[in-house]
Motif scaffolding. Structure first.
Motif, PDB file in Angstrom:
ATOM      1  N   PHE A 187       7.154   9.496  -1.463  1.00  0.00           N
ATOM      2  CA  PHE A 187       7.916   8.449  -2.152  1.00  0.00           C
ATOM      3  C   PHE A 187       8.957   7.793  -1.243  1.00  0.00           C
ATOM      4  O   PHE A 187       9.861   7.132  -1.716  1.00  0.00           O
ATOM      5  CB  PHE A 187       8.600   9.034  -3.398  1.00  0.00           C
ATOM      6  CG  PHE A 187       7.632   9.329  -4.508  1.00  0.00           C
ATOM      7  CD1 PHE A 187       7.334   8.365  -5.461  1.00  0.00           C
ATOM      8  CD2 PHE A 187       6.984  10.557  -4.581  1.00  0.00           C
ATOM      9  CE1 PHE A 187       6.423   8.622  -6.479  1.00  0.00           C
ATOM     10  CE2 PHE A 187       6.069  10.822  -5.593  1.00  0.00           C
ATOM     11  CZ  PHE A 187       5.787   9.858  -6.542  1.00  0.00           C
ATOM     12  N   ALA A 188       8.826   8.017   0.058  1.00  0.00           N
ATOM     13  CA  ALA A 188       9.893   7.582   0.970  1.00  0.00           C
ATOM     14  C   ALA A 188       9.677   6.200   1.570  1.00  0.00           C
ATOM     15  O   ALA A 188      10.489   5.726   2.353  1.00  0.00           O
ATOM     16  CB  ALA A 188      10.068   8.610   2.078  1.00  0.00           C
ATOM     17  N   ASN A 189       8.562   5.559   1.235  1.00  0.00           N
ATOM     18  CA  ASN A 189       8.317   4.243   1.826  1.00  0.00           C
ATOM     19  C   ASN A 189       8.192   3.179   0.748  1.00  0.00           C
ATOM     20  O   ASN A 189       7.277   2.358   0.757  1.00  0.00           O
ATOM     21  CB  ASN A 189       7.086   4.293   2.723  1.00  0.00           C
ATOM     22  CG  ASN A 189       7.378   5.052   4.005  1.00  0.00           C
ATOM     23  OD1 ASN A 189       7.917   4.481   4.945  1.00  0.00           O
ATOM     24  ND2 ASN A 189       7.084   6.340   4.028  1.00  0.00           N
ATOM     25  N   GLY A 190       9.113   3.227  -0.153  1.00  0.00           N
ATOM     26  CA  GLY A 190       9.138   2.219  -1.216  1.00  0.00           C
ATOM     27  C   GLY A 190       8.846   2.794  -2.594  1.00  0.00           C
ATOM     28  O   GLY A 190       9.071   2.129  -3.601  1.00  0.00           O
ATOM     29  N   LEU A 218      20.401  11.419   6.425  1.00  0.00           N
ATOM     30  CA  LEU A 218      20.872  11.290   7.810  1.00  0.00           C
ATOM     31  C   LEU A 218      20.777   9.833   8.261  1.00  0.00           C
ATOM     32  O   LEU A 218      20.445   9.551   9.413  1.00  0.00           O
ATOM     33  CB  LEU A 218      20.032  12.164   8.749  1.00  0.00           C
ATOM     34  CG  LEU A 218      19.890  13.637   8.379  1.00  0.00           C
ATOM     35  CD1 LEU A 218      18.797  14.302   9.203  1.00  0.00           C
ATOM     36  CD2 LEU A 218      21.209  14.363   8.587  1.00  0.00           C
ATOM     37  N   GLY A 219      21.012   8.933   7.332  1.00  0.00           N
ATOM     38  CA  GLY A 219      20.991   7.513   7.693  1.00  0.00           C
ATOM     39  C   GLY A 219      19.594   6.911   7.765  1.00  0.00           C
ATOM     40  O   GLY A 219      19.413   5.817   8.302  1.00  0.00           O
ATOM     41  N   MET A 220      18.603   7.617   7.263  1.00  0.00           N
ATOM     42  CA  MET A 220      17.229   7.055   7.262  1.00  0.00           C
ATOM     43  C   MET A 220      16.524   7.478   5.981  1.00  0.00           C
ATOM     44  O   MET A 220      17.128   8.155   5.146  1.00  0.00           O
ATOM     45  CB  MET A 220      16.459   7.525   8.493  1.00  0.00           C
ATOM     46  CG  MET A 220      16.638   8.976   8.852  1.00  0.00           C
ATOM     47  SD  MET A 220      15.978   9.309  10.499  1.00  0.00           S
ATOM     48  CE  MET A 220      17.415   9.749  11.398  1.00  0.00           C
ATOM     49  N   ASN A 221      15.272   7.063   5.827  1.00  0.00           N
ATOM     50  CA  ASN A 221      14.578   7.516   4.624  1.00  0.00           C
ATOM     51  C   ASN A 221      14.123   8.972   4.803  1.00  0.00           C
ATOM     52  O   ASN A 221      14.195   9.528   5.891  1.00  0.00           O
ATOM     53  CB  ASN A 221      13.420   6.572   4.246  1.00  0.00           C
ATOM     54  CG  ASN A 221      12.215   6.714   5.155  1.00  0.00           C
ATOM     55  OD1 ASN A 221      11.893   7.784   5.656  1.00  0.00           O
ATOM     56  ND2 ASN A 221      11.538   5.593   5.383  1.00  0.00           N
ATOM     57  N   PHE A 222      13.685   9.569   3.718  1.00  0.00           N
ATOM     58  CA  PHE A 222      13.416  11.007   3.742  1.00  0.00           C
ATOM     59  C   PHE A 222      12.388  11.386   4.803  1.00  0.00           C
ATOM     60  O   PHE A 222      12.549  12.361   5.539  1.00  0.00           O
ATOM     61  CB  PHE A 222      12.948  11.463   2.355  1.00  0.00           C
ATOM     62  CG  PHE A 222      12.787  12.951   2.261  1.00  0.00           C
ATOM     63  CD1 PHE A 222      13.864  13.756   1.917  1.00  0.00           C
ATOM     64  CD2 PHE A 222      11.565  13.553   2.528  1.00  0.00           C
ATOM     65  CE1 PHE A 222      13.726  15.140   1.850  1.00  0.00           C
ATOM     66  CE2 PHE A 222      11.422  14.933   2.460  1.00  0.00           C
ATOM     67  CZ  PHE A 222      12.493  15.728   2.110  1.00  0.00           C
ATOM     68  N   ALA A 276       0.826  -1.214   0.000  1.00  0.00           N
ATOM     69  CA  ALA A 276       0.000   0.000   0.000  1.00  0.00           C
ATOM     70  C   ALA A 276       0.857   1.260   0.000  1.00  0.00           C
ATOM     71  O   ALA A 276       0.615   2.187  -0.771  1.00  0.00           O
ATOM     72  CB  ALA A 276      -0.938  -0.001   1.203  1.00  0.00           C
ATOM     73  N   VAL A 277       1.874   1.318   0.873  1.00  0.00           N
ATOM     74  CA  VAL A 277       2.623   2.573   0.983  1.00  0.00           C
ATOM     75  C   VAL A 277       3.764   2.663  -0.024  1.00  0.00           C
ATOM     76  O   VAL A 277       4.377   3.705  -0.183  1.00  0.00           O
ATOM     77  CB  VAL A 277       3.184   2.801   2.407  1.00  0.00           C
ATOM     78  CG1 VAL A 277       2.069   2.835   3.408  1.00  0.00           C
ATOM     79  CG2 VAL A 277       4.224   1.752   2.755  1.00  0.00           C
TER      80      VAL A 277
END
Ligand code: PHE
Length: 469
Positions: A373-376, A387-391, A145-146
Motif C-alpha cells: 500500500f506504499a505506492n498510492g 524516515l522521510g519516505m514511503n514505507f 497500476a501500483v
C-alpha cells in the motif's frame, strides 16, 4: 530431503557445478539487476555510477562472496548454524540471525515489486502496451497500476505462494531446475531489447549518459549507493551465499564459481542499463534530471514495447516475454531470500521443509502488507512518514543500505580475522589449484574489504544526507 538429525548427507546437494552456478546466479540475478540497477544509475549520475559499481563488484563483492561460500561449504549449515559451529558460545551466530531476519524483510517488499511484474505481464498480454507510446502516458499508467493497493496485495500473495511452492520442492528438483531453464532465456531476450533500443532514433544521448563518465560526478553518495547495490545485486551480506555454499561439495572450485556468478550478474545489470537508457533518450526524456525511483523501468519499458513495429502483436509478444522472464528472474531470487530462513528453521528448529516454507512465507506476506500500500494505495503508507519516505523505500533503506552493508562487513571481519584467513583459505583451496589467486583473496578480505566497507559505514553514519530520501 533433510534428515532429522540435520546431518550433511541428508540436507540435499546440487546436482553438479553447473546446477550450483546457475542457482547462485539465479539468486543474484533478479529485480536488483533489471529494476534497481538502472534506477540507481539514473539517480546517481549515470556512467560515473557504473564505473564505481564495477569497482565495488570486483574488489569487494567477489571477495565477500567467496568468504560466504567458504563458510557455507565448510560447515554445511545455515548461516546461524554455520557461525555456531565455527565459533560456538560467542555472539557470532547473531550475525546469522540478522541474515535470516534481513532475508524475510527484503522478501516482504521484493515480492510486492515482483507482483508488479506479474501485473505488467497481464497488461502486456492484454495489449495495453501497444497504446502507451509516450513516456508521459506511461507514467500515469504506472501510477494507476501500483496505486491499487488491493491488487498489489493479491499479486504479492500470489508471488509468495509461487516462491513457497518451489522452496518446498527442495534443492535439486525445486531451486536448481527452475534456474536452469529461466536464466538462459532471460539473457537472449535482454540482448534482443538492447539491439532494438540502440537502433531507435535519438538513442545516442542515452548511450553517452550511461557510458561516458564525468569524473566529477563521483561523490560520497555515489559510492555509498554503488556499494549497497553491489551487495544487493550479488545477494551478499545476509547469508544467502552461505546457505547456497552449504549445498556444495568439496570438489568444486569456489573461486571460479564466485567469479562466474558475479560476472553473469554484472553482465545482466549492464545489459539492462543498455536497454533502458537509449530507449529513454529516444523517447525524448531528460536524462540529466532523471530521478530514478521505483517506477523507472515500469515507465520506460512500456514506451519501448509500444514503439516496436507490428502493433499490437509487437507489444504483446515482446512485452509479454520480457515481463514473464523478469517475473521468473525475480522468482529465483525470492527463492533464495526464503531459503535462508527455511534452512535455518530446518537445521536448527527441526521443522519440516514444508512447515518452514509456509510459516516464513506467511511472515513475509504479513510484513509486506504495508509495502503493498506504499505506492498510492494508502495515505498512511504512501506518505513520507517513514524516515522521510514511503514505507517501502524505508524498508529498502534499512534492509539493503544498512543491513546488507553491516552484514557484509562483519562477514569480512569474521573470515579475515576471527575464523582467520588460514582456515578460510584452506577451504577455498579445496577444489582450486591457483595458490596465488587464493593468496590475493586473503589479502582482500583481511584488509581492503573491511576497510572499504568501514569507510562506507562511517560516511553513512556521519553524513546521513548521502542517502537520498
Ligand atoms: N540479488 C537479488 C537481486 O538482484 C536480490 C537478493 C538480495 C537475493 C539478497 C538474495 C539475497 O534481485
Amino acid at each position: 530431503m533433510v534428515e532429522r538429525d540435520g546431518s550433511a548427507a541428508g540436507r540435499g546437494e546440487w546436482r553438479n557445478r553447473a546446477g550450483f552456478v546457475l542457482a547462485a546466479a539465479g539468486s543474484a540475478i533478479g529485480l536488483g539487476n533489471i529494476w534497481r540497477f538502472p534506477s540507481e544509475t539514473a539517480r546517481n549520475g549515470g556512467a560515473a555510477f557504473l564505473v564505481v559499481y564495477l569497482a565495488c563488484v570486483a574488489l569487494v563483492g567477489v571477495p565477500v562472496m567467496l568468504a560466504e561460500l567458504s563458510i557455507g561449504r565448510r560447515t554445511r549449515r545455515n548461516p546461524v548454524g554455520a557461525f555456531m559451529m565455527l565459533r560456538p558460545r560467542t555472539a557470532w551466530p547473531l550475525l546469522g540471525g540478522l541474515g535470516v531476519l534481513t532475508g524475510i524483510a527484503i522478501l516482504s517488499f521484493y515480492s510486492v515489486v515482483a507482483g508488479w511484474t506479474i501485473g505488467y505481464l497481464l497488461k502486456a498480454v492484454r495489449g495495453d502496451f501497444s497504446t502507451v507510446e509516450k513516456a508521459s502516458h506511461a507514467e500515469s499508467f504506472f501510477r494507476q497500476a501500483v496505486g491499487n493497493g488491493h491488487w498489489n496485495l493479491l499479486l504479492h500473495g500470489l508471488f509468495l505462494a509461487l516462491t513457497v511452492f518451489i522452496v518446498v520442492g527442495g534443492i535439486k528438483k525445486g531451486i536448481e531446475l527452475a534456474s536452469r531453464i529461466m536464466m538462459p532465456v532471460l539473457l537472449v531476450l535482454l540482448l534482443g531489447l538492447v539491439f532494438f533500443s540502440i537502433s531507435l532514433e535519438g538513442s545516442g544521448s542515452g548511450l553517452s549518459f550511461y557510458l561516458k563518465p564525468h569524473w566529477s560526478d563521483i561523490t560520497p553518495q555515489v559510492v555509498v549507493a554503488a556499494m549497497g547495490q553491489a551487495f544487493f545485486s550479488l545477494s551478499l551480506g545476509m547469508g544467502a551465499m552461505i546457505t547456497y555454499g552449504s549445498y556444495l561439495n568439496r570438489k568444486e572450485n569456489l573461486l571460479s564459481s564466485a567469479c562466474l556468478v558475479a560476472g553473469m550478474d554484472t553482465l545482466i545489470a549492464f545489459l539492462a542499463g543498455l536497454a533502458i537508457f537509449p530507449a529513454f533518450a529516444a523517447a525524448g526524456a531528460n536524462l540529466e534530471g532523471l530521478e530514478g525511483g521505483a517506477g523507472l523501468i515500469f515507465v520506460v519499458l512500456p514506451t519501448i514495447f509500444s514503439s516496436i513495429p507490428f502493433q499490437p502483436i509487437g507489444g504483446i509478444l515482446f512485452g509479454g516475454a520480457f515481463f514473464l522472464l523478469l517475473s521468473l528472474a525475480a522468482l529465483t531470487s525470492t527463492i533464495s531470500l526464503l531459503e535462508v530462513g527455511v534452512s535455518w528453521a530446518v537445521d536448527e528448529l527441526r521443522w519440516t521443509r514444508l512447515k518452514a516454507s509456509i510459516l516464513l512465507g506467511l511472515a513475509a506476506f504479513m510484513l509486506g502488507i504495508p509495502s503493498a500500500f506504499a505506492n498510492g494505495g494508502s495515505r498512511l503508507f504512501s506518505g513520507k512518514h517513514w524516515l522521510g519516505m514511503n514505507f517501502m523505500d524505508a524498508m529498502a533503506m534499512i534492509f539493503i543500505t544498512y543491513s546488507l552493508t553491516v552484514g557484509a562487513w562483519l562477514i569480512c571481519i569474521f573470515a579475515g580475522w576471527v575464523w582467520g584467513t588460514k582456515a578460510a583459505a584452506e577451504e577455498v583451496r579445496a577444489g582450486c589449484e591457483n595458490v596465488s589467486l587464493v593468496r590475493a583473496w586473503t589479502v582482500l578480505v583481511r584488509y581492503l574489504c573491511p576497510l572499504a566497507i568501514a569507510i562506507i559505514l562511517a560516511v553513512i553514519y556521519f553524513r546521513p544526507g548521502v542517502i537520498p530520501t
